[in-house]
Design an enzyme around this catalytic site. Structure first.
Site, PDB file in Angstrom:
ATOM      1  N   CYS A 380    -115.259 -21.762  -5.004  1.00 40.02           N
ATOM      2  CA  CYS A 380    -114.463 -20.844  -4.188  1.00 40.02           C
ATOM      3  C   CYS A 380    -112.980 -21.246  -4.240  1.00 40.02           C
ATOM      4  O   CYS A 380    -112.342 -21.075  -5.271  1.00 40.02           O
ATOM      5  CB  CYS A 380    -115.006 -20.787  -2.764  1.00 40.02           C
ATOM      6  N   HIS A 519    -120.647 -19.460  -4.014  1.00 42.50           N
ATOM      7  CA  HIS A 519    -121.143 -20.716  -3.448  1.00 42.50           C
ATOM      8  C   HIS A 519    -122.560 -21.007  -3.973  1.00 42.50           C
ATOM      9  O   HIS A 519    -123.559 -20.692  -3.314  1.00 42.50           O
ATOM     10  CB  HIS A 519    -121.153 -20.637  -1.920  1.00 42.50           C
ATOM     11  N   GLU A 521    -124.159 -23.692  -4.089  1.00 41.01           N
ATOM     12  CA  GLU A 521    -124.890 -24.680  -3.293  1.00 41.01           C
ATOM     13  C   GLU A 521    -125.856 -24.038  -2.308  1.00 41.01           C
ATOM     14  O   GLU A 521    -126.848 -24.654  -1.894  1.00 41.01           O
ATOM     15  CB  GLU A 521    -123.905 -25.590  -2.546  1.00 41.01           C
TER      16      GLU A 521
END
Length: 547
Positions: A380, A519, A521
């Site tokens: 990001c 994102h 993750e």
């Protein structure tokens, strides 16, 4: 219809209700049941999207664009069940719904009260999707006795009475403090917590007791006697080296069996825990280690980057290495040369964030990684800073920056390589935003598709050229800078399907340098590590061997 398990907490906060809920969900799955997990938060914010990471920790984002509590990340990581908007609710959202109905006249002129109008709204929320799974696990945030949590406790009390007998149970998580001076575990705080719960009409069926010391059988029997539960329903919860030991630890202590007994499910299906034994083995028996620096602005609170840390752990599992994460404050590099602080790391990760503070340090971290050939993952804002670094130092845009920082300063100081996204397509609908719009829920949120370049590093990592990933941001790299940056060697290897929004950049001539606007993750799991984190840790492992 689902059976409901309500998870509450007492004595103190931060005992691990979310982890216990996630572990229990995974154990029920291992026995062949389908599950869904939900979080009911008593705070008055509509959602955590506008809360400071120092205040709340990470904001977890779902595929359908909900900004939620970080516990939903635990739920997804442990069960693999994608969370939805309907899996997270706050007092703020409940009261907003009630007041909107009152303004529309839905209550036909009645006086609006906590009981029944607020509690009914909570109960309606609980019913959503109840016919889709075998078990619905609902965690109530905070601790019993908190004034803001009372409507939720009253709602679940009513809900359990509305259901047929045997279709809902209560699990209460408490603390057994250890007094070193007297060498005793004290049960009185747990007794008082259960008494508080009973005073509002809820009798726990199962007690999960956090303790730093082994709980003798005598103490378990004492807790059972004074808290009116069966002795085998008093389940110890000890400190663990890794959260991924929790499912096996809770299974050894009989939590899943106690739950099935409380529901009268007999004979209980035997659990298949092979995947969790494999996860535990990979955590406990690494074949090496790598050091990764997370260069961020919220490093004083590790929970602000909870999913990133866990995704790195998953990448370590996939590569049979232990990932040692060290937190580096990006503001440090605004005053000092980053080289002495970053030279000892096998890889560098620059995560997301909001606001200008610390961004010049992130730019220097990206420059260090590019010039010194250190594996780099920018997420990001970390991607945007890598693009700004290249624009300044390679493409000739010496004042390259972001409109986000100009917007904060109220003046134009930068060449806007990163700009405020004013329009995009979400599903089949066009979304329009202005910089001065209300902050809550106005970002590009949730899962969006991206198209990867054939032959690019990321296409090889994903094994496909079509992906979808979760977003949470207001600002984007301006595609008009693509050509001058690609002339300098940076590849825009992932784009939105319409070709307007850059999703991924990489340096093909670098050992491993990738920046992503989304994102990744948020979608990583211990038994299914995200491809980017798996390959990032592999690159760090290779980098470590070269040192």
């Amino acid at each position: 219809m689902a059976r409901f398990i309500f998870i509450t907490g007492g004595v103190v906060s931060s005992l691990g209700k979310g982890l216990a809920s996630a572990a229990l969900g995974s154990l029920l799955q291992a026995r062949g049941f389908s599950v869904r997990l939900r979080k009911l938060d008593p705070y008055l914010n509509v959602d955590p999207g506008t809360m400071s990471p120092f205040e709340h920790g990470e904001v977890f984002v779902t595929d359908d664009g909900a900004e939620t509590d970080l516990d939903l990340g635990h739920y997804e990581r442990f069960t693999g069940v994608p969370a939805r908007k309907t899996d997270s609710i706050s007092s703020g959202r409940i009261y907003t719904n009630v007041l909107e109905k009152e303004r529309r006249g839905d209550y036909l002129g009645k006086t609006i009260q906590v009981v029944p109008h607020v509690t009914n709204e909570i109960k309606e929320f609980l019913k959503i999707g109840e016919d889709e799974v075998d078990f619905m696990l609902c965690e109530i945030g905070g601790t019993v006795g908190d004034i803001e949590g009372l409507p939720f406790f009253e709602a679940i009390r009513q809900f359990s009475h509305d259901k047929p007998r045997g279709e809902s149970i209560f699990m209460h998580l408490t603390l057994l403090p250890y007094l070193a001076a007297s060498g005793e575990l004290k049960t009185k705080p747990t007794q008082h917590s259960v008494k508080e719960l009973q005073s509002i009409g809820i009798a726990p069926d199962i007690l999960v007791c956090r303790s730093e010391q082994p709980i003798p059988q005598k103490e378990r029997e004492k807790i059972a006697l004074f808290c009116n539960v069966r002795p085998d329903s008093v389940v110890p919860a000890y400190d663990l080296k890794s959260i991924y030991e929790a499912p096996l630890a809770y299974h050894r202590e009989g939590l899943d069996q106690a739950v099935l007994d409380a529901f009268g499910i007999s004979p209980a299906p035997r659990p298949n825990l092979d995947s969790w034994y494999d996860v535990a083995d990979r955590v406990e028996n690494p074949e090496g280690e790598v050091k990764v620096a997370i260069v961020g602005k919220y490093v004083q609170l590790e929970d602000a980057y909870k999913s990133i840390k866990e995704a790195l752990t998953h990448g370590g599992m996939a590569n049979r290495v232990k990932v040692i994460v060290e937190w580096v404050d990006s503001e440090l590099f605004e005053r000092e040369d980053p080289a002495p602080h970053l030279e000892g790391y096998d890889a560098i990760l620059v995560p997301g964030g909001f606001g200008e503070r610390g961004t010049e340090g992130k730019i220097k971290a990206a420059q260090f990684a590019r010039e010194h050939k250190v594996p780099y993952l920018g997420i990001c804002l970390g991607m945007q800073m890598a693009v700004i670094e290249a624009a300044r130092n390679l493409a000739g845009f010496s004042t390259a920056g972001s409109e986000e920082f100009d917007h904060e300063a109220g003046e134009k100081r930068f060449e806007p390589v990163v700009y405020h996204l004013k329009e995009w397509v979400q599903g089949n609908k066009k979304v329009n935003r202005r910089p001065d719009d209300a902050k809550g829920g106005t970002m590009r949120l949730g899962a969006y598709d991206a198209v990867l370049s054939e032959g690019s590093r990321v296409a090889g990592i994903y094994g496909t050229t079509s992906i979808d990933e979760r977003h949470r941001h207001r600002y984007e790299v301006d595609v008009k800078y693509r050509k001058p940056l690609e002339e300098c060697g940076m590849l825009f290897s992932g784009m939105s399907p319409d070709g307007k929004l850059p999703e991924i950049v990489e340096w093909p001539d670098h050992p491993w340098f990738v920046g992503v606007q989304f994102h990744p993750e948020l979608k990583s799991k211990p038994f299914a590590p995200h491809p980017l984190f798996r390959d990032f840790v592999r690159a760090a492992k290779e980098s470590s061997r070269l040192v």
